[in-house]
Design a protein around this motif. Structure first.
Motif, PDB file in Angstrom:
ATOM      1  N   THR A   7       0.851  -1.176   0.000  1.00 52.24           N
ATOM      2  CA  THR A   7       0.000   0.000   0.000  1.00 52.24           C
ATOM      3  C   THR A   7       0.897   1.239   0.000  1.00 52.24           C
ATOM      4  OG1 THR A   7      -0.104   0.182   2.417  1.00 52.24           O
ATOM      5  CG2 THR A   7      -1.744  -1.236   1.335  1.00 52.24           C
ATOM      6  N   SER A  22      -6.050  -5.246   4.310  1.00 55.74           N
ATOM      7  CA  SER A  22      -5.608  -5.399   2.921  1.00 55.74           C
ATOM      8  C   SER A  22      -6.144  -6.685   2.311  1.00 55.74           C
ATOM      9  CB  SER A  22      -4.082  -5.378   2.838  1.00 55.74           C
ATOM     10  OG  SER A  22      -3.516  -6.441   3.591  1.00 55.74           O
ATOM     11  N   SER A  72     -14.799  -0.940  -4.998  1.00 52.15           N
ATOM     12  CA  SER A  72     -15.294   0.419  -4.836  1.00 52.15           C
ATOM     13  C   SER A  72     -16.591   0.586  -5.611  1.00 52.15           C
ATOM     14  CB  SER A  72     -14.255   1.422  -5.352  1.00 52.15           C
ATOM     15  OG  SER A  72     -14.824   2.710  -5.510  1.00 52.15           O
ATOM     16  N   THR A 107     -15.533   3.268  -8.609  1.00 50.52           N
ATOM     17  CA  THR A 107     -14.687   2.876  -9.741  1.00 50.52           C
ATOM     18  C   THR A 107     -14.845   1.421 -10.142  1.00 50.52           C
ATOM     19  OG1 THR A 107     -12.815   2.241  -8.329  1.00 50.52           O
ATOM     20  CG2 THR A 107     -12.978   4.570  -8.978  1.00 50.52           C
ATOM     21  N   GLU A 162     -13.065  -0.777  -8.974  1.00 57.23           N
ATOM     22  CA  GLU A 162     -11.741  -1.350  -8.713  1.00 57.23           C
ATOM     23  C   GLU A 162     -11.550  -1.542  -7.214  1.00 57.23           C
ATOM     24  OE1 GLU A 162      -9.867  -2.248 -11.205  1.00 57.23           O
ATOM     25  OE2 GLU A 162     -11.224  -1.420 -12.716  1.00 57.23           O
ATOM     26  N   ARG A 163     -10.305  -1.878  -6.824  1.00 60.59           N
ATOM     27  CA  ARG A 163      -9.997  -2.100  -5.412  1.00 60.59           C
ATOM     28  C   ARG A 163     -10.209  -0.811  -4.622  1.00 60.59           C
ATOM     29  NH1 ARG A 163      -6.047  -1.563  -1.502  1.00 60.59           N
ATOM     30  NH2 ARG A 163      -5.416  -3.441  -0.352  1.00 60.59           N
ATOM     31  N   ARG A 164     -10.828  -0.934  -3.470  1.00 58.79           N
ATOM     32  CA  ARG A 164     -10.957   0.221  -2.580  1.00 58.79           C
ATOM     33  C   ARG A 164      -9.569   0.635  -2.102  1.00 58.79           C
ATOM     34  NH1 ARG A 164     -16.376   0.519  -0.052  1.00 58.79           N
ATOM     35  NH2 ARG A 164     -17.647  -1.150  -0.955  1.00 58.79           N
ATOM     36  N   TYR A 165      -9.359   1.937  -1.982  1.00 58.53           N
ATOM     37  CA  TYR A 165      -8.049   2.439  -1.553  1.00 58.53           C
ATOM     38  C   TYR A 165      -7.797   2.111  -0.084  1.00 58.53           C
ATOM     39  CZ  TYR A 165      -4.168   5.676  -0.846  1.00 58.53           C
ATOM     40  OH  TYR A 165      -2.954   6.221  -0.548  1.00 58.53           O
ATOM     41  N   ASP A 166      -8.800   2.322   0.763  1.00 59.09           N
ATOM     42  CA  ASP A 166      -8.673   2.011   2.180  1.00 59.09           C
ATOM     43  C   ASP A 166     -10.070   1.971   2.787  1.00 59.09           C
ATOM     44  OD1 ASP A 166      -9.509   4.687   2.690  1.00 59.09           O
ATOM     45  OD2 ASP A 166      -7.439   5.373   2.592  1.00 59.09           O
TER      46      ASP A 166
END
Length: 251
Positions: A20, A144, A218, A221, A223-227
């Motif tokens: 990250t 994560s 998300s 988006t 896509e993968r969530r940022y946090d």
């Protein structure tokens, strides 16, 4: 051939690992601390127990806690492991070093009580947020791992989640593990699967959920969530437990 310098090996590890942004920044800071110590930019084959103690004494004299020193040593060890996985066989002196000589601070109790956790669930803005929290608490997965979780790793029939595989650099211990799921977690994942199928069906022509699809992508988006900072803010606001982190929700 010239011996590998720590700075080169550390940069290879930092840039070649799936980290990250926050973890990467932390490792860059640790690298600067190590290079500024009496160790300097040491050669990996020439690093041993004597050098480890030189570093420990230097950091203690500089006022660093043993927990902070332990993190730096763990970073050095991770660099050695990365080099060995890449095919450069170098003995890792930290594998045999007794780190119990470094005092560990008394852990703070930052976990939610049952009534507090129920308040958090009740205050969530969406059912999906509640499902994320239930999976975090009920599975003991790292944040994560939940963010990276795909349906290929979820076996609802046998009520298990399989994280990683042997030698997988995406896992903290480079080992795979099977996580047995409580009924509440199975229910949450089943509901999430139904939710994702409905979402995909409304967004695509085939409406097919792929095994590689993220479990909790998300909503903006895809896509993968940022946090999961928004969940932390909910916890702080609704429970008053200001020092609690999402990581501390792990069972």
């Amino acid at each position: 051939p010239n011996a590998t310098l720590f700075s080169e090996a550390a940069e290879d590890f930092i840039m070649g690992s799936d980290l990250t942004p926050r973890t990467r920044r932390g490792y860059v800071s640790l690298l600067a601390v190590i290079l500024a110590s009496p160790l300097g930019d040491f050669a990996l084959p020439g690093f041993g127990e004597e050098e480890i103690w030189v570093f420990i004494r230097h950091r203690r004299q500089a006022g660093a806690s043993d927990d902070t020193v332990r993190r730096a040593l763990s970073f050095i060890s991770a660099v050695y492991k990365f080099q060995n996985r890449a095919g450069t066989k170098i003995a890792n002196p930290l594998q045999t070093f007794d780190r119990s000589v470094l005092k560990q601070s008394k852990p703070r109790d930052r976990h939610l009580r049952v009534n507090q956790f129920q308040r958090v669930l009740d205050s969530c803005e969406s059912d999906e947020h509640r499902r994320i929290l239930i999976v975090l608490v009920g599975s003991g997965m790292r944040t994560s791992e939940v963010l990276d979780l795909t349906w290929e790793q979820v076996d609802l029939k046998n009520k298990v989640i399989i994280i990683g595989q042997a030698g997988d650099v995406s896992t903290k211990t480079y080992r795979s593990r099977r996580i047995a799921l409580f009924p509440e977690v199975v229910d949450a994942l089943t509901a999430q699967q139904l939710h994702r199928k409905k979402t995909i069906k409304s967004e695509t022509s085939d409406g097919c959920l792929q095994p590689s699809d993220l479990v909790f992508p998300s909503n903006v988006t895809g896509e993968r969530r940022y946090d999961l900072n928004y969940l932390r803010k909910v916890i702080k606001k609704r429970t008053g437990v200001k020092s609690l982190t999402i990581h501390a929700l792990r069972a």
